[in-house]
Scaffold this active site. Sequence first.
Site, PDB file in Angstrom:
ATOM      1  CG  PHE A   3      -5.982   5.501   7.822  1.00  0.00           C
ATOM      2  CD1 PHE A   3      -6.671   6.540   7.196  1.00  0.00           C
ATOM      3  CD2 PHE A   3      -4.789   5.786   8.493  1.00  0.00           C
ATOM      4  CE1 PHE A   3      -6.194   7.845   7.248  1.00  0.00           C
ATOM      5  CE2 PHE A   3      -4.309   7.095   8.555  1.00  0.00           C
ATOM      6  CZ  PHE A   3      -5.010   8.123   7.933  1.00  0.00           C
ATOM      7  N   GLY A   4      -5.710   0.999   7.264  1.00  0.00           N
ATOM      8  CA  GLY A   4      -6.240  -0.333   7.491  1.00  0.00           C
ATOM      9  C   GLY A   4      -7.206  -0.306   8.662  1.00  0.00           C
ATOM     10  CG  ASP A  46      -7.596  -2.818  -0.376  1.00  0.00           C
ATOM     11  OD1 ASP A  46      -6.593  -2.272  -0.856  1.00  0.00           O
ATOM     12  OD2 ASP A  46      -7.765  -2.961   0.850  1.00  0.00           O
ATOM     13  CG  ASP A  90      -1.694  -1.221   1.425  1.00  0.00           C
ATOM     14  OD1 ASP A  90      -1.132  -2.223   1.912  1.00  0.00           O
ATOM     15  OD2 ASP A  90      -2.866  -1.195   1.058  1.00  0.00           O
ATOM     16  CG  HIS A 104      -3.656   0.065  -3.673  1.00  0.00           C
ATOM     17  ND1 HIS A 104      -4.527  -0.097  -2.615  1.00  0.00           N
ATOM     18  CD2 HIS A 104      -4.200   1.011  -4.481  1.00  0.00           C
ATOM     19  CE1 HIS A 104      -5.582   0.701  -2.793  1.00  0.00           C
ATOM     20  NE2 HIS A 104      -5.392   1.384  -3.908  1.00  0.00           N
TER      21      HIS A 104
END
Length: 229
Positions: free
Chosen positions: A149-150, A181, A41, A72
């Site tokens: 953000f995850g 995602d 990411d 990504h």
Amino acid sequence: MTATPPPAPRIVPSVLPADFSRFGEACQALEKAGVDRLQFDVMDGRFVPNLTFGADVIASLRSWVDIPFEAHLMIEEPDLLAPAFVQAGCELVIIHAEATRHLHRSLGVIRDAGGRAAVAINPATPVEAVANVLDLVDLVLVMTVNPGFGGQAYIATMEPKIRRMRTLIEESGRAIDLEVDGGIGPATIAGASAAGADVFIAGTALFRDPEGLEHAVSDLRRRAVEARA
Ligand code: DX5
């Protein structure tokens, strides 16, 4: 036209939750757990309100594992940097339709650099935004969170959009992967799979599974397969 079934579900970790002080070992653990490839990411603090790492970090990890890499790119003006991620060892480079004025040209930049090109769309962006570049991509990423953000909640209202994306891909007659995602885990992967996704990015759900990475990968894959039945 009879719809060709999508390929077997693939589980691809986002490395965002990994311990960056032991990044190489984290990649090896993911490879050992049976993931299909790794997603990096890349965030620039402009396109998204977060900052991660560049091509040099990814290049330093290439020799640690054998599985493919995908980048990504959550970055503005991706034309400038996309080739560097191909050179760093990413066989697939994903750019955002919202991040470039000339998406058709930007995808060509990735292909000219020798990479496979892919396009991502944010939750508010319609699938029609990529309808005219399906001949240039090997994958479309439908975001199921707002990028940056995850650990965010899955946006279930994206499922009709995933279905529309699957229809567009089938109508194109091209072998294009449909990736999702954001917030993908045991409670959400079935909905995304039933809607037509075949590549699943997971970060939190993999790294936080109390039974470990291997269990998380096989459990998610099983759920994705069962949801198609
Ligand atoms: C958003 C990131 C996250 C990450 C996965 O910009 O791209 O979607 O990869 O996050 P989780 O799986 O923790 O929701």
